[in-house]
Motif scaffolding. Structure first.
Motif, PDB file in Angstrom:
ATOM      1  N   LEU A 206       0.861  -1.172   0.000  1.00 17.69           N
ATOM      2  CA  LEU A 206       0.000   0.000   0.000  1.00 17.69           C
ATOM      3  C   LEU A 206       0.898   1.224   0.000  1.00 17.69           C
ATOM      4  N   ILE A 207       0.769   2.017  -1.033  1.00 18.96           N
ATOM      5  CA  ILE A 207       1.498   3.296  -1.118  1.00 18.96           C
ATOM      6  C   ILE A 207       0.496   4.382  -0.755  1.00 18.96           C
ATOM      7  N   GLY A 208       0.905   5.249   0.162  1.00 15.98           N
ATOM      8  CA  GLY A 208      -0.025   6.268   0.622  1.00 15.98           C
ATOM      9  C   GLY A 208       0.655   7.591   0.900  1.00 15.98           C
ATOM     10  N   GLN A 209      -0.168   8.534   1.306  1.00 11.86           N
ATOM     11  CA  GLN A 209       0.292   9.876   1.658  1.00 11.86           C
ATOM     12  C   GLN A 209      -0.098  10.116   3.102  1.00 11.86           C
ATOM     13  N   THR A 210       0.833  10.653   3.889  1.00  4.12           N
ATOM     14  CA  THR A 210       0.535  10.872   5.299  1.00  4.12           C
ATOM     15  C   THR A 210      -0.281  12.140   5.507  1.00  4.12           C
TER      16      THR A 210
END
Length: 102
Positions: A96-100
């Motif tokens: 899972l690639i995400g943005q904080t």
């Protein structure tokens, strides 16, 4: 905003996960090949999925990157890390690639 890469190792059927190998050897490979791009790493061993519920994952690794370019650099250097996965587990990792949020 920072970008995260989470690698989740699901528990299913007869999957296994060698915690000792992961901690002593695999994480060293991550540091060697991807470490210069990573700001922070947290690895969590699955203990439970809630009260009286078995865990859904053997482990989850969360890596934090300054930006997309740093993540791209880490992924470009990740071939030896990915090749090592069969040495400690037979489960298919999920990413899972995400943005904080701050």
């Amino acid at each position: 905003m920072a970008i995260t890469l989470q690698v989740l190792y699901p528990i299913a059927g007869d999957t296994h996960f060698d915690d000792a190998y992961y901690a002593s050897k695999h994480l060293d490979l991550v540091t060697e090949h991807m470490g210069s791009y990573i700001q922070d790493t947290v690895v969590t061993k699955g203990l439970a999925g809630g009260p009286d519920t078995p865990p859904a994952f053997h482990a989850t690794a969360t890596m934090v990157f300054a930006d997309q370019a740093a993540l791209d650099g880490a992924l470009a250097a990740a071939a030896p890390v990915l090749a090592d996965i069969p040495n400690f587990t037979n489960t298919a990792p999920q990413m899972l690639i995400g943005q904080t949020y701050s």
